[in-house]
Design an enzyme around this catalytic site. Structure first.
Site, PDB file in Angstrom:
ATOM      1  N   MET A 286       0.685  -1.086  -0.382  1.00  0.00           N
ATOM      2  CA  MET A 286      -0.520  -0.370   0.136  1.00  0.00           C
ATOM      3  C   MET A 286       1.064   1.652  -0.378  1.00  0.00           C
ATOM      4  O   MET A 286      -0.113   2.304   0.018  1.00  0.00           O
ATOM      5  CB  MET A 286      -0.921  -0.254   1.149  1.00  0.00           C
ATOM      6  CG  MET A 286      -2.242  -1.166   0.665  1.00  0.00           C
ATOM      7  SD  MET A 286      -3.350  -0.973   2.467  1.00  0.00           S
ATOM      8  CE  MET A 286      -3.460   0.935   3.008  1.00  0.00           C
ATOM      9  N   HIS A 287       1.890   1.552   0.405  1.00  0.00           N
ATOM     10  CA  HIS A 287       3.019   2.725   0.400  1.00  0.00           C
ATOM     11  C   HIS A 287       3.282   2.871  -0.809  1.00  0.00           C
ATOM     12  O   HIS A 287       3.171   4.056  -1.002  1.00  0.00           O
ATOM     13  CB  HIS A 287       4.046   1.981   1.561  1.00  0.00           C
ATOM     14  CG  HIS A 287       5.461   3.077   2.187  1.00  0.00           C
ATOM     15  ND1 HIS A 287       4.505   4.173   2.468  1.00  0.00           N
ATOM     16  CD2 HIS A 287       6.251   2.659   1.529  1.00  0.00           C
ATOM     17  CE1 HIS A 287       6.088   5.174   2.067  1.00  0.00           C
ATOM     18  NE2 HIS A 287       7.199   4.333   1.753  1.00  0.00           N
ATOM     19  N   ALA A 288       3.526   1.161  -1.317  1.00  0.00           N
ATOM     20  CA  ALA A 288       4.596   1.634  -2.659  1.00  0.00           C
ATOM     21  C   ALA A 288       3.480   2.332  -3.048  1.00  0.00           C
ATOM     22  O   ALA A 288       4.077   2.649  -4.476  1.00  0.00           O
ATOM     23  CB  ALA A 288       5.237  -0.170  -2.893  1.00  0.00           C
TER      24      ALA A 288
END
Length: 103
Positions: free
Chosen positions: A75-77
């Site tokens: 999700m961060h990516a």
């Protein structure tokens, strides 16, 4: 490190570098170094594409039936990918404006 983690880090690394280059390009344009800013934008876009390709690889795998467990890292990516894409658009606008100001 599994495949999803590795691809997530590839995305984060590439698009993070690209985003930093876009921000630096705005700074260069502000100083009137429009040609340098445009060169840096082009370099950033080439690096961004690496992250985009890694992301597309995951999408292709899912389309082929290989589902992935969504993690906070992934999700961060994706968040970093979208942020870099937005910075590209904003940087282009700033460079256009600074090129008019510094004529």
């Amino acid at each position: 490190m599994n495949g999803l983690e590795l691809i997530s880090f590839q995305i984060i690394s590439a698009v993070g570098t690209a985003r930093s280059m876009y921000i630096e390009a705005i700074r260069l344009a502000k100083e009137g170094k429009i040609d340098d800013a445009n060169k840096l934008m082009k370099e950033g876009e080439e690096i961004f594409i690496q992250g985009h390709h890694a992301h597309a690889e995951l999408i292709q795998k899912e389309a082929n039936g290989e589902s992935s467990t969504i993690t906070l890292l992934f999700m961060h990516a994706e968040d970093q990918l979208m942020s870099a894409e937005a910075f590209n658009i904003i940087a282009r606008e700033f460079i256009d404006l600074y090129s008019i100001i510094h004529k």
